[in-house]
Design a protein around this motif. Sequence first.
Motif, PDB file in Angstrom:
ATOM      1  N   LEU A  95    -127.663 134.199 145.559  1.00 54.32           N
ATOM      2  CA  LEU A  95    -126.330 133.712 145.195  1.00 54.32           C
ATOM      3  C   LEU A  95    -126.425 132.656 144.110  1.00 54.32           C
ATOM      4  CD1 LEU A  95    -123.230 133.382 145.678  1.00 54.32           C
ATOM      5  CD2 LEU A  95    -123.825 131.680 147.424  1.00 54.32           C
ATOM      6  N   LEU A  96    -127.376 131.757 144.236  1.00 52.52           N
ATOM      7  CA  LEU A  96    -127.527 130.681 143.260  1.00 52.52           C
ATOM      8  C   LEU A  96    -127.983 131.213 141.908  1.00 52.52           C
ATOM      9  CD1 LEU A  96    -129.065 128.098 145.707  1.00 52.52           C
ATOM     10  CD2 LEU A  96    -126.959 127.750 144.400  1.00 52.52           C
ATOM     11  N   ALA A  97    -128.712 132.325 141.908  1.00 50.29           N
ATOM     12  CA  ALA A  97    -129.081 132.956 140.637  1.00 50.29           C
ATOM     13  C   ALA A  97    -127.832 133.438 139.905  1.00 50.29           C
ATOM     14  CB  ALA A  97    -130.034 134.125 140.893  1.00 50.29           C
ATOM     15  N   VAL A  98    -126.888 133.986 140.659  1.00 49.86           N
ATOM     16  CA  VAL A  98    -125.620 134.425 140.060  1.00 49.86           C
ATOM     17  C   VAL A  98    -124.788 133.221 139.615  1.00 49.86           C
ATOM     18  CG1 VAL A  98    -123.446 135.651 140.484  1.00 49.86           C
ATOM     19  CG2 VAL A  98    -125.592 136.558 141.405  1.00 49.86           C
ATOM     20  N   LEU A  99    -124.765 132.190 140.429  1.00 47.84           N
ATOM     21  CA  LEU A  99    -123.962 131.005 140.122  1.00 47.84           C
ATOM     22  C   LEU A  99    -124.515 130.206 138.945  1.00 47.84           C
ATOM     23  CD1 LEU A  99    -123.085 129.662 143.708  1.00 47.84           C
ATOM     24  CD2 LEU A  99    -121.593 130.888 142.110  1.00 47.84           C
ATOM     25  N   PHE A 100    -125.725 130.541 138.503  1.00 46.29           N
ATOM     26  CA  PHE A 100    -126.278 129.844 137.342  1.00 46.29           C
ATOM     27  C   PHE A 100    -125.630 130.307 136.039  1.00 46.29           C
ATOM     28  CE2 PHE A 100    -129.496 129.109 134.006  1.00 46.29           C
ATOM     29  CZ  PHE A 100    -129.700 127.752 134.194  1.00 46.29           C
ATOM     30  N   VAL A 101    -125.021 131.487 136.052  1.00 47.32           N
ATOM     31  CA  VAL A 101    -124.450 132.063 134.834  1.00 47.32           C
ATOM     32  C   VAL A 101    -123.441 131.130 134.158  1.00 47.32           C
ATOM     33  CG1 VAL A 101    -123.093 133.984 133.901  1.00 47.32           C
ATOM     34  CG2 VAL A 101    -124.922 134.424 135.562  1.00 47.32           C
ATOM     35  N   PRO A 102    -122.497 130.505 134.898  1.00 49.68           N
ATOM     36  CA  PRO A 102    -121.558 129.596 134.221  1.00 49.68           C
ATOM     37  C   PRO A 102    -122.228 128.456 133.472  1.00 49.68           C
ATOM     38  CG  PRO A 102    -120.726 130.160 136.393  1.00 49.68           C
ATOM     39  CD  PRO A 102    -122.114 130.723 136.308  1.00 49.68           C
ATOM     40  N   VAL A 103    -123.412 128.034 133.934  1.00 50.71           N
ATOM     41  CA  VAL A 103    -124.135 126.976 133.210  1.00 50.71           C
ATOM     42  C   VAL A 103    -124.466 127.441 131.795  1.00 50.71           C
ATOM     43  CG1 VAL A 103    -126.228 125.566 133.149  1.00 50.71           C
ATOM     44  CG2 VAL A 103    -125.095 126.009 135.338  1.00 50.71           C
ATOM     45  N   LEU A 104    -124.807 128.718 131.661  1.00 45.99           N
ATOM     46  CA  LEU A 104    -125.147 129.264 130.343  1.00 45.99           C
ATOM     47  C   LEU A 104    -123.951 129.235 129.398  1.00 45.99           C
ATOM     48  CD1 LEU A 104    -127.301 132.344 131.437  1.00 45.99           C
ATOM     49  CD2 LEU A 104    -128.063 130.030 130.868  1.00 45.99           C
ATOM     50  N   PHE A 105    -122.760 129.484 129.939  1.00 47.11           N
ATOM     51  CA  PHE A 105    -121.552 129.419 129.109  1.00 47.11           C
ATOM     52  C   PHE A 105    -121.232 127.985 128.682  1.00 47.11           C
ATOM     53  CE2 PHE A 105    -120.878 133.503 131.253  1.00 47.11           C
ATOM     54  CZ  PHE A 105    -120.497 134.292 130.173  1.00 47.11           C
ATOM     55  N   GLY A 106    -121.733 127.025 129.448  1.00 41.75           N
ATOM     56  CA  GLY A 106    -121.423 125.630 129.134  1.00 41.75           C
ATOM     57  C   GLY A 106    -122.521 124.892 128.391  1.00 41.75           C
ATOM     58  N   LEU A 107    -123.504 125.618 127.873  1.00 36.02           N
ATOM     59  CA  LEU A 107    -124.632 124.951 127.208  1.00 36.02           C
ATOM     60  C   LEU A 107    -124.201 123.977 126.115  1.00 36.02           C
ATOM     61  CD1 LEU A 107    -127.412 127.700 126.929  1.00 36.02           C
ATOM     62  CD2 LEU A 107    -127.228 125.821 128.552  1.00 36.02           C
ATOM     63  N   PRO A 108    -123.322 124.377 125.176  1.00 37.84           N
ATOM     64  CA  PRO A 108    -122.931 123.411 124.128  1.00 37.84           C
ATOM     65  C   PRO A 108    -122.153 122.216 124.673  1.00 37.84           C
ATOM     66  CG  PRO A 108    -122.407 125.671 123.476  1.00 37.84           C
ATOM     67  CD  PRO A 108    -122.732 125.701 124.933  1.00 37.84           C
ATOM     68  N   LYS A 109    -121.479 122.400 125.797  1.00 38.16           N
ATOM     69  CA  LYS A 109    -120.739 121.291 126.410  1.00 38.16           C
ATOM     70  C   LYS A 109    -121.667 120.303 127.108  1.00 38.16           C
ATOM     71  CE  LYS A 109    -116.565 123.018 125.579  1.00 38.16           C
ATOM     72  NZ  LYS A 109    -115.591 122.343 124.684  1.00 38.16           N
ATOM     73  N   LEU A 110    -122.788 120.828 127.629  1.00 38.78           N
ATOM     74  CA  LEU A 110    -123.682 120.003 128.438  1.00 38.78           C
ATOM     75  C   LEU A 110    -124.830 119.394 127.637  1.00 38.78           C
ATOM     76  CD1 LEU A 110    -123.937 122.339 131.567  1.00 38.78           C
ATOM     77  CD2 LEU A 110    -122.820 120.111 131.501  1.00 38.78           C
ATOM     78  N   TYR A 111    -125.348 120.159 126.681  1.00 37.10           N
ATOM     79  CA  TYR A 111    -126.591 119.767 126.021  1.00 37.10           C
ATOM     80  C   TYR A 111    -126.391 119.613 124.519  1.00 37.10           C
ATOM     81  CZ  TYR A 111    -128.175 121.588 130.500  1.00 37.10           C
ATOM     82  OH  TYR A 111    -128.335 121.823 131.847  1.00 37.10           O
TER      83      TYR A 111
END
Length: 402
Positions: A95-111
Motif C-alpha cells: 500500500l505504501l508503495a502505491v501511496l508514494f506516487v503522489p510524492v512524485l507529482f509533488g517533487l518541484p513543490k517539495l525539493y
Amino acid sequence: MSTAHAHNLDLTSPPVVKTIQKRSLVIGLIFAVISLVLAFLRPDEFFRAYLLGYMAWLGVALGSMAILMIRHLTGGGWGMVIRRILGAAMRCLPLLAVLFVPVLFGLPKLYVWARPLDSIADKHLREHLQDITKTYLTVHGFIIRAVIYLAIWNLLSFLLTKWSREQDDPSARDNTQRFKAVSGPGLILYAFTISFAAIDWVMSIDPSWISTIYGLLILIGELLSAMCFAVVVERILVNYKPMSEMLKPDFVHDHGKWMLTFIMVWAYFSFSQWLIIWAGNLPDEITWYMRRLNGGWGFVGLILVVFQFAVPFVFLLSRPFKRDVRRLVWLAAWIMLMRYLDLFWIIEPNFSTTFSLTLADIVVPVAIGGIWLAYFFRNLSLLPLLPAYDVAANEVLEPAHD
C-alpha cells in the motif's frame, strides 16, 4: 502437536478487528476527500503535509518489519505474542508503495533541486546545486532509488510473510533457520535503505545541509513508532480471546523495556548530532538548527525534549508501569503523537522560518493513517493471531494453561 491444537484454542482475530477496519476506512476516505480539495486549493501545503504523513506511517510499517526480524534472530515470547501484529503492519508496504506516487507529482513543490536552476534566486545555492544535480539529486535518480528501496522492503516482507503463513499448517516444516537467514542480511539492508531514503526524501529538502547520523535518527524513530503501535494494538486485543490468554505481564514488561531502549537511543542520536554540529559552528551545518531554534520552532523542540524523552523516560523506569498494558498504552499513544511532532519539526521548518501549522498538516496525515489502518486491520484479520505450529508458539501458549 501444538499447544493451541491440544487445547482447541481459537486463534482467529476477534470481531472488533473488522469493526475498527471499517471505521478506519470511513475516516480515511472522508479525510482523503478533504485532502484532495486542499491539493487543488493549496498544493504547496498539501504536498508538505503528504510527505509528513507518508513518513510517519511508513515508519510504523518499516519499524515493525525491523522488530520482527530482530525477534527472528533473538527469539523470545515478547516477540511471538505480537508477531502477527508486526507482520500485519509490515504487510502494509505494498500500500505504501502505491501511496508514494503522489510524492512524485509533488517533487518541484517539495525539493528545490527538482526545479529549474534558473528559478532559484539564491546564487550560492544555485552554484551548489549545479554540481550535485549532475551526480546524485536528479529526478530520474530519485525515482530509480525509490523503486529500489520499496522493492527491497516488499521483497523482505513477502519472504517473511510467506514462511509465516506456512506455520499455520500442521504439516509445515520448521522455518526458524529460514527466518534467521533472511533477518540478518535484512536488518543490514533495512539500515542502509532507510538511511538513503531519509537522505533522498527528507534531508534533500535542504540540499545545502548534510548530517552523517540523519538516517539513524529516522531509523530509531521508526523502531520506536512501531513498538508503541504494537502496544496500542495489543491493548485493544487484550480484552478479547485469544490475546487475553496470551499476553502476559512479562511480555508487556519486555515491550516497555524496548520502548525505553529506543527512546534512549533516539535521545543519544539527537543530542550527538546537535552537539557535533553546534561545536563545529560551520555556517553550512548550523543553519539547520538555527531554523529550528528560532521563529517559534524552538518551543516545538523543547516539547520534544521534555515529552518524547524526559517524561516517557521517567515513567518507563517504573517496573509496575511497564508490566501493565492498560497504563503503558497511554504512554505508547502519546509517544506516537510525539513521533508525528518530531517529523513535523524536521520537515516543516524547511518551508517556513516561523512556526505554522496548517489544516493540511492535520487532515492529510489522518487521511493516510485512516487508509493505512484499514489495510492493517484487514491484514490482521486474515491470519491467526499466533502461528500455532511454530516451534516457539508454546512459549506463549503454555503459561496460559498452567
